[in-house]
Design a protein around this motif. Sequence first.
Motif, short mmCIF file in Angstrom:
data_model
loop_
_atom_site.label_atom_id
_atom_site.label_comp_id
_atom_site.label_asym_id
_atom_site.label_seq_id
_atom_site.Cartn_x
_atom_site.Cartn_y
_atom_site.Cartn_z
N ILE A 14 0.82 -1.21 0.00
CA ILE A 14 0.00 0.00 0.00
C ILE A 14 0.86 1.26 0.00
CG2 ILE A 14 -1.78 1.29 1.23
CD1 ILE A 14 -2.61 -1.40 2.53
N LEU A 15 0.55 2.16 -0.90
CA LEU A 15 1.14 3.50 -0.93
C LEU A 15 0.06 4.48 -0.52
CD1 LEU A 15 3.13 5.77 -1.67
CD2 LEU A 15 2.33 5.56 -4.03
N ILE A 16 0.26 5.16 0.61
CA ILE A 16 -0.64 6.23 1.01
C ILE A 16 -0.05 7.51 0.45
CG2 ILE A 16 -1.53 7.59 2.93
CD1 ILE A 16 -1.68 5.04 4.54
N ASN A 17 -0.80 8.14 -0.43
CA ASN A 17 -0.34 9.35 -1.09
C ASN A 17 -1.34 10.45 -0.78
OD1 ASN A 17 1.33 10.92 -2.62
ND2 ASN A 17 0.72 10.04 -4.58
N SER A 18 -0.84 11.65 -0.48
CA SER A 18 -1.77 12.70 -0.11
C SER A 18 -1.22 14.08 -0.40
CB SER A 18 -2.09 12.60 1.38
OG SER A 18 -0.94 12.92 2.13
N VAL A 19 -2.13 15.03 -0.40
CA VAL A 19 -1.76 16.44 -0.36
C VAL A 19 -1.47 16.71 1.12
CG1 VAL A 19 -2.64 18.79 -0.64
CG2 VAL A 19 -3.25 17.02 -2.32
N PRO A 20 -0.32 17.34 1.43
CA PRO A 20 -0.02 17.60 2.84
C PRO A 20 -1.16 18.33 3.55
CG PRO A 20 1.87 18.13 1.47
CD PRO A 20 0.72 17.84 0.53
N LYS A 21 -1.37 17.98 4.82
CA LYS A 21 -2.39 18.56 5.68
C LYS A 21 -3.81 18.24 5.20
CE LYS A 21 -0.83 19.93 8.63
NZ LYS A 21 -0.32 18.99 9.62
N SER A 22 -3.98 17.09 4.57
CA SER A 22 -5.30 16.69 4.06
C SER A 22 -5.89 15.50 4.78
CB SER A 22 -5.19 16.35 2.57
OG SER A 22 -4.98 17.49 1.81
N GLY A 23 -5.33 15.13 5.91
CA GLY A 23 -5.87 13.99 6.64
C GLY A 23 -5.01 12.75 6.50
N THR A 24 -3.73 12.95 6.16
CA THR A 24 -2.81 11.82 5.98
C THR A 24 -2.74 10.95 7.23
OG1 THR A 24 -1.50 13.30 4.58
CG2 THR A 24 -0.48 11.21 5.22
N ASN A 25 -2.59 11.58 8.40
CA ASN A 25 -2.45 10.80 9.63
C ASN A 25 -3.71 10.01 9.96
OD1 ASN A 25 0.24 11.41 10.32
ND2 ASN A 25 -0.40 13.45 10.93
N LEU A 26 -4.86 10.57 9.67
CA LEU A 26 -6.10 9.83 9.88
C LEU A 26 -6.15 8.61 8.96
CD1 LEU A 26 -8.93 9.49 11.09
CD2 LEU A 26 -9.76 11.07 9.33
N LEU A 27 -5.76 8.79 7.70
CA LEU A 27 -5.76 7.68 6.75
C LEU A 27 -4.76 6.60 7.17
CD1 LEU A 27 -6.82 6.43 4.17
CD2 LEU A 27 -5.17 7.83 2.89
N ILE A 28 -3.62 7.01 7.68
CA ILE A 28 -2.62 6.04 8.17
C ILE A 28 -3.22 5.19 9.28
CG2 ILE A 28 -0.45 5.82 9.47
CD1 ILE A 28 0.50 8.36 7.92
N GLN A 29 -3.92 5.81 10.22
CA GLN A 29 -4.52 5.07 11.33
C GLN A 29 -5.57 4.08 10.83
OE1 GLN A 29 -3.29 5.14 14.43
NE2 GLN A 29 -1.78 6.50 13.49
N ILE A 30 -6.32 4.49 9.82
CA ILE A 30 -7.34 3.59 9.26
C ILE A 30 -6.69 2.37 8.62
CG2 ILE A 30 -9.09 3.38 7.44
CD1 ILE A 30 -9.78 6.37 8.07
N ILE A 31 -5.66 2.60 7.80
CA ILE A 31 -4.98 1.49 7.11
C ILE A 31 -4.26 0.59 8.12
CG2 ILE A 31 -3.22 0.88 5.40
CD1 ILE A 31 -5.75 2.12 4.17
N LYS A 32 -3.71 1.17 9.18
CA LYS A 32 -3.05 0.36 10.22
C LYS A 32 -4.04 -0.58 10.91
CE LYS A 32 0.93 3.02 11.79
NZ LYS A 32 1.46 3.80 12.91
N GLY A 33 -5.32 -0.30 10.76
CA GLY A 33 -6.35 -1.17 11.34
C GLY A 33 -6.50 -2.49 10.60
N ILE A 34 -5.89 -2.60 9.43
CA ILE A 34 -5.93 -3.87 8.68
C ILE A 34 -4.92 -4.82 9.33
CG2 ILE A 34 -5.53 -4.97 6.45
CD1 ILE A 34 -6.16 -2.22 5.15
N PRO A 35 -5.37 -5.99 9.76
CA PRO A 35 -4.45 -6.92 10.43
C PRO A 35 -3.22 -7.24 9.57
CG PRO A 35 -6.71 -7.67 10.64
CD PRO A 35 -6.72 -6.52 9.68
N LYS A 36 -2.07 -7.29 10.23
CA LYS A 36 -0.77 -7.67 9.66
C LYS A 36 -0.18 -6.63 8.71
CE LYS A 36 -1.57 -12.54 10.32
NZ LYS A 36 -1.63 -13.86 9.76
N ILE A 37 -0.77 -5.45 8.62
CA ILE A 37 -0.19 -4.37 7.82
C ILE A 37 0.79 -3.61 8.72
CG2 ILE A 37 -0.63 -2.17 6.64
CD1 ILE A 37 -1.57 -4.55 5.02
N TYR A 38 1.98 -3.35 8.22
CA TYR A 38 2.95 -2.60 9.01
C TYR A 38 3.42 -1.38 8.22
CZ TYR A 38 6.59 -4.81 6.16
OH TYR A 38 7.37 -5.23 5.12
N GLN A 39 3.85 -0.37 8.96
CA GLN A 39 4.24 0.89 8.35
C GLN A 39 5.72 0.90 8.01
OE1 GLN A 39 2.93 4.39 10.40
NE2 GLN A 39 4.27 5.74 9.23
N GLY A 40 5.99 1.21 6.75
CA GLY A 40 7.37 1.41 6.30
C GLY A 40 7.70 2.89 6.36
#
Length: 116
Positions: free
Chosen positions: A11-37
């Motif tokens: 997964i590549l999380i791509n965003s415009v800065p200050k558009s909710g990137t951190n919220l999206l990261i938290q949502i994706i981290k909710g998928i079991p066994k997904i880790y942040q690079g």
Amino acid sequence: MTQNKLLLPKILINSVPKSGTNLLIQIIKGIPKIYQGPYFSSGYENKVLNLKQGEMVISHFGYDSLFSKELQSHFIKQVFIYRDLRDVAVSMVYFINDKLHDHLLYPVFQKKIINL
């Protein structure tokens, strides 16, 4: 007997800065066994193509049709988030005031505007 193995997405999380990137990261981290690079800045697009199964990375890349095709050929899912640019501007002002005191605009944002 063969067992189907579940393949985790890349997964590549791509965003415009200050558009909710951190919220999206938290949502994706909710998928079991997904880790942040790592976070990848512009110029490091080729490193994104080396993602491993279950890895999620973050960036603020601009759109490029060739890069988009490369992501597809490497089976990398891109999740893009943006919001109204007026909201982005307000969020950026708060971010600069709270965290980036060495930013060029920090002194400007600290001044009070007096209506005459």
